[in-house]
Design a protein around this motif. Structure first.
Motif, PDB file in Angstrom:
ATOM      1  N   LYS A  83       0.543  -1.795   0.084  1.00 13.93           N
ATOM      2  CA  LYS A  83       0.004   0.113  -0.314  1.00 13.93           C
ATOM      3  C   LYS A  83       0.710   1.214   0.225  1.00 13.93           C
ATOM      4  O   LYS A  83       0.825   2.248  -1.254  1.00 13.93           O
ATOM      5  CB  LYS A  83      -0.850  -0.137   0.881  1.00 13.93           C
ATOM      6  CG  LYS A  83      -1.992  -1.090   1.380  1.00 13.93           C
ATOM      7  CD  LYS A  83      -2.681  -0.955   2.302  1.00 13.93           C
ATOM      8  CE  LYS A  83      -3.901  -1.782   2.267  1.00 13.93           C
ATOM      9  NZ  LYS A  83      -4.716  -1.960   3.861  1.00 13.93           N
ATOM     10  N   GLN A  84       1.778   1.002   0.881  1.00 12.44           N
ATOM     11  CA  GLN A  84       2.807   2.563   0.617  1.00 12.44           C
ATOM     12  C   GLN A  84       3.182   2.715  -0.409  1.00 12.44           C
ATOM     13  O   GLN A  84       3.930   3.755  -0.601  1.00 12.44           O
ATOM     14  CB  GLN A  84       3.826   2.414   1.928  1.00 12.44           C
ATOM     15  CG  GLN A  84       4.868   3.595   2.167  1.00 12.44           C
ATOM     16  CD  GLN A  84       5.130   3.312   2.849  1.00 12.44           C
ATOM     17  OE1 GLN A  84       6.080   2.673   3.838  1.00 12.44           O
ATOM     18  NE2 GLN A  84       6.483   4.279   3.100  1.00 12.44           N
ATOM     19  N   LEU A  85       3.775   1.796  -0.994  1.00 11.70           N
ATOM     20  CA  LEU A  85       4.678   1.620  -2.472  1.00 11.70           C
ATOM     21  C   LEU A  85       3.748   2.547  -3.494  1.00 11.70           C
ATOM     22  O   LEU A  85       4.629   3.382  -4.019  1.00 11.70           O
ATOM     23  CB  LEU A  85       5.267   0.436  -3.024  1.00 11.70           C
ATOM     24  CG  LEU A  85       6.324   0.630  -3.959  1.00 11.70           C
ATOM     25  CD1 LEU A  85       7.031   1.506  -3.868  1.00 11.70           C
ATOM     26  CD2 LEU A  85       6.185  -0.906  -4.011  1.00 11.70           C
ATOM     27  N   ALA A  86       2.655   1.701  -3.547  1.00 11.98           N
ATOM     28  CA  ALA A  86       1.448   2.055  -4.525  1.00 11.98           C
ATOM     29  C   ALA A  86       1.572   3.230  -4.393  1.00 11.98           C
ATOM     30  O   ALA A  86       1.225   4.291  -5.139  1.00 11.98           O
ATOM     31  CB  ALA A  86       0.021   1.371  -3.995  1.00 11.98           C
ATOM     32  N   GLN A  87       0.798   3.892  -2.759  1.00 10.66           N
ATOM     33  CA  GLN A  87       0.545   5.296  -3.356  1.00 10.66           C
ATOM     34  C   GLN A  87       1.688   6.269  -3.162  1.00 10.66           C
ATOM     35  O   GLN A  87       1.534   7.488  -4.143  1.00 10.66           O
ATOM     36  CB  GLN A  87       0.179   5.671  -1.475  1.00 10.66           C
ATOM     37  CG  GLN A  87      -1.368   4.594  -1.128  1.00 10.66           C
ATOM     38  CD  GLN A  87      -1.283   4.508   0.270  1.00 10.66           C
ATOM     39  OE1 GLN A  87      -0.867   4.192   1.281  1.00 10.66           O
ATOM     40  NE2 GLN A  87      -2.701   4.272   0.265  1.00 10.66           N
ATOM     41  N   GLN A 112     -10.838  -1.985  -9.409  1.00 11.17           N
ATOM     42  CA  GLN A 112     -11.475  -1.724  -8.396  1.00 11.17           C
ATOM     43  C   GLN A 112     -10.772  -2.664  -7.134  1.00 11.17           C
ATOM     44  O   GLN A 112     -11.100  -2.137  -6.735  1.00 11.17           O
ATOM     45  CB  GLN A 112     -12.843  -2.027  -8.668  1.00 11.17           C
ATOM     46  CG  GLN A 112     -13.423  -2.008  -7.967  1.00 11.17           C
ATOM     47  CD  GLN A 112     -14.004  -0.071  -7.373  1.00 11.17           C
ATOM     48  OE1 GLN A 112     -14.580  -0.069  -8.413  1.00 11.17           O
ATOM     49  NE2 GLN A 112     -13.338  -0.244  -6.405  1.00 11.17           N
ATOM     50  N   ALA A 113     -10.633  -4.012  -7.252  1.00  5.28           N
ATOM     51  CA  ALA A 113     -10.164  -4.336  -6.557  1.00  5.28           C
ATOM     52  C   ALA A 113      -8.988  -3.955  -5.746  1.00  5.28           C
ATOM     53  O   ALA A 113      -8.589  -3.602  -4.407  1.00  5.28           O
ATOM     54  CB  ALA A 113      -9.458  -5.439  -6.897  1.00  5.28           C
ATOM     55  N   PHE A 114      -8.378  -3.166  -7.121  1.00  8.46           N
ATOM     56  CA  PHE A 114      -6.482  -2.141  -6.535  1.00  8.46           C
ATOM     57  C   PHE A 114      -7.349  -1.234  -5.125  1.00  8.46           C
ATOM     58  O   PHE A 114      -6.523  -1.231  -4.736  1.00  8.46           O
ATOM     59  CB  PHE A 114      -6.211  -2.693  -7.641  1.00  8.46           C
ATOM     60  CG  PHE A 114      -4.309  -1.535  -6.530  1.00  8.46           C
ATOM     61  CD1 PHE A 114      -4.022  -2.742  -6.037  1.00  8.46           C
ATOM     62  CD2 PHE A 114      -3.996  -0.691  -6.935  1.00  8.46           C
ATOM     63  CE1 PHE A 114      -2.320  -2.160  -5.903  1.00  8.46           C
ATOM     64  CE2 PHE A 114      -2.773  -0.010  -6.224  1.00  8.46           C
ATOM     65  CZ  PHE A 114      -1.836  -1.277  -6.095  1.00  8.46           C
ATOM     66  N   GLN A 115      -7.751  -0.708  -5.715  1.00  7.07           N
ATOM     67  CA  GLN A 115      -8.903   0.725  -4.943  1.00  7.07           C
ATOM     68  C   GLN A 115      -9.435   0.022  -4.131  1.00  7.07           C
ATOM     69  O   GLN A 115      -9.315   1.203  -2.920  1.00  7.07           O
ATOM     70  CB  GLN A 115      -9.412   1.305  -5.364  1.00  7.07           C
ATOM     71  CG  GLN A 115      -8.978   1.986  -7.695  1.00  7.07           C
ATOM     72  CD  GLN A 115      -7.913   2.526  -6.842  1.00  7.07           C
ATOM     73  OE1 GLN A 115      -8.246   3.605  -6.100  1.00  7.07           O
ATOM     74  NE2 GLN A 115      -7.233   2.801  -7.384  1.00  7.07           N
ATOM     75  N   ASP A 116     -10.062  -0.859  -4.230  1.00  7.36           N
ATOM     76  CA  ASP A 116     -10.623  -1.316  -2.922  1.00  7.36           C
ATOM     77  C   ASP A 116      -9.048  -1.403  -1.676  1.00  7.36           C
ATOM     78  O   ASP A 116      -9.470  -2.073  -0.960  1.00  7.36           O
ATOM     79  CB  ASP A 116     -11.501  -2.666  -2.871  1.00  7.36           C
ATOM     80  CG  ASP A 116     -12.977  -2.058  -3.420  1.00  7.36           C
ATOM     81  OD1 ASP A 116     -13.153  -0.707  -3.702  1.00  7.36           O
ATOM     82  OD2 ASP A 116     -13.196  -3.164  -4.121  1.00  7.36           O
ATOM     83  N   PHE A 117      -8.416  -2.241  -2.221  1.00  6.89           N
ATOM     84  CA  PHE A 117      -7.198  -2.563  -1.215  1.00  6.89           C
ATOM     85  C   PHE A 117      -6.399  -1.488  -0.776  1.00  6.89           C
ATOM     86  O   PHE A 117      -6.317  -1.931   0.693  1.00  6.89           O
ATOM     87  CB  PHE A 117      -6.082  -3.549  -2.122  1.00  6.89           C
ATOM     88  CG  PHE A 117      -4.798  -4.279  -1.464  1.00  6.89           C
ATOM     89  CD1 PHE A 117      -4.601  -4.915  -0.803  1.00  6.89           C
ATOM     90  CD2 PHE A 117      -3.766  -3.489  -2.015  1.00  6.89           C
ATOM     91  CE1 PHE A 117      -3.732  -5.021   0.870  1.00  6.89           C
ATOM     92  CE2 PHE A 117      -2.607  -3.684  -1.612  1.00  6.89           C
ATOM     93  CZ  PHE A 117      -1.904  -4.511  -0.396  1.00  6.89           C
ATOM     94  N   LEU A 118      -6.063  -0.330  -1.615  1.00  7.38           N
ATOM     95  CA  LEU A 118      -5.725   0.780  -0.980  1.00  7.38           C
ATOM     96  C   LEU A 118      -6.389   1.346  -0.091  1.00  7.38           C
ATOM     97  O   LEU A 118      -5.730   2.048   0.761  1.00  7.38           O
ATOM     98  CB  LEU A 118      -5.566   1.357  -2.054  1.00  7.38           C
ATOM     99  CG  LEU A 118      -4.437   1.255  -2.988  1.00  7.38           C
ATOM    100  CD1 LEU A 118      -4.038   2.714  -4.374  1.00  7.38           C
ATOM    101  CD2 LEU A 118      -2.859   0.887  -2.683  1.00  7.38           C
ATOM    102  N   ALA A 119      -7.439   1.028  -0.191  1.00  7.57           N
ATOM    103  CA  ALA A 119      -8.579   1.800   0.523  1.00  7.57           C
ATOM    104  C   ALA A 119      -8.821   1.179   2.205  1.00  7.57           C
ATOM    105  O   ALA A 119     -10.090   1.773   2.875  1.00  7.57           O
ATOM    106  CB  ALA A 119     -10.278   1.783   0.414  1.00  7.57           C
ATOM    107  N   SER A 120      -8.237  -0.387   2.199  1.00 10.08           N
ATOM    108  CA  SER A 120      -8.718  -1.294   3.159  1.00 10.08           C
ATOM    109  C   SER A 120      -7.757  -0.904   4.256  1.00 10.08           C
ATOM    110  O   SER A 120      -6.672  -0.385   4.457  1.00 10.08           O
ATOM    111  CB  SER A 120      -8.603  -2.176   3.352  1.00 10.08           C
ATOM    112  OG  SER A 120      -7.366  -3.019   2.464  1.00 10.08           O
ATOM    113  N   GLN A 121      -8.029  -1.117   5.342  1.00 10.69           N
ATOM    114  CA  GLN A 121      -7.098  -1.037   6.849  1.00 10.69           C
ATOM    115  C   GLN A 121      -6.488  -2.005   7.424  1.00 10.69           C
ATOM    116  O   GLN A 121      -6.201  -2.951   6.838  1.00 10.69           O
ATOM    117  CB  GLN A 121      -8.307  -0.621   8.019  1.00 10.69           C
ATOM    118  CG  GLN A 121      -8.705   0.809   8.221  1.00 10.69           C
ATOM    119  CD  GLN A 121      -7.830   1.818   8.077  1.00 10.69           C
ATOM    120  OE1 GLN A 121      -7.206   1.620   8.330  1.00 10.69           O
ATOM    121  NE2 GLN A 121      -8.574   2.723   7.124  1.00 10.69           N
TER     122      GLN A 121
END
Length: 121
Positions: A83-87, A112-121
């Motif tokens: 997540k950190q790397l992608a952001q 969409q799955a990736f956006q959900d992954f980035l938004a998850s805690q």
């Protein structure tokens, strides 16, 4: 009763081994993000434009499966690093981000799955 205990142990062993290797959990992602030369080297590997270190080669080999399964085999630490790397790459290196997306998700089926992954805690 013994069979049930053995079966539970086998299931636990399979589930435990169904995660990616934890050796990469101690990888310092901030070192890569704060070092343009290192980031460029790793990006070239991931984009098939240059040689790979053994660590990045491991990530590269697992990346398609991780995208397809929403990182189901990732440890919590690996998810946090991803997540950190992608952001950071999306924000500070948009050309690199678009090149990675074009290579690893050319049809946009994981967006969409990736956006959900980035938004998850």
């Amino acid at each position: 009763m013994k069979f049930a205990i053995i079966a539970l142990c086998l299931v636990a062993a399979v589930l435990a081994s169904d995660k990616y290797d934890e050796l990469n959990d101690n990888f310092d992602i901030s070192e890569v993000l704060n070092n343009p030369r290192l980031l460029n080297s790793y990006a070239k590997c991931l984009l098939n434009r240059g040689p790979c270190t053994p660590e990045v080669k491991q990530v590269k080999e697992k990346l398609p499966e991780a995208l397809e399964t929403r990182c189901a085999k990732c440890t919590e630490k690996q998810k946090q690093m991803g997540k950190q790397l992608a952001q950071e790459v999306k924000k500070h290196h948009p050309k690199l981000w678009s090149d990675l997306v074009a290579l690893y998700d050319p049809e946009g089926k994981y967006q969409q799955a990736f956006q959900d992954f980035l938004a998850s805690q």
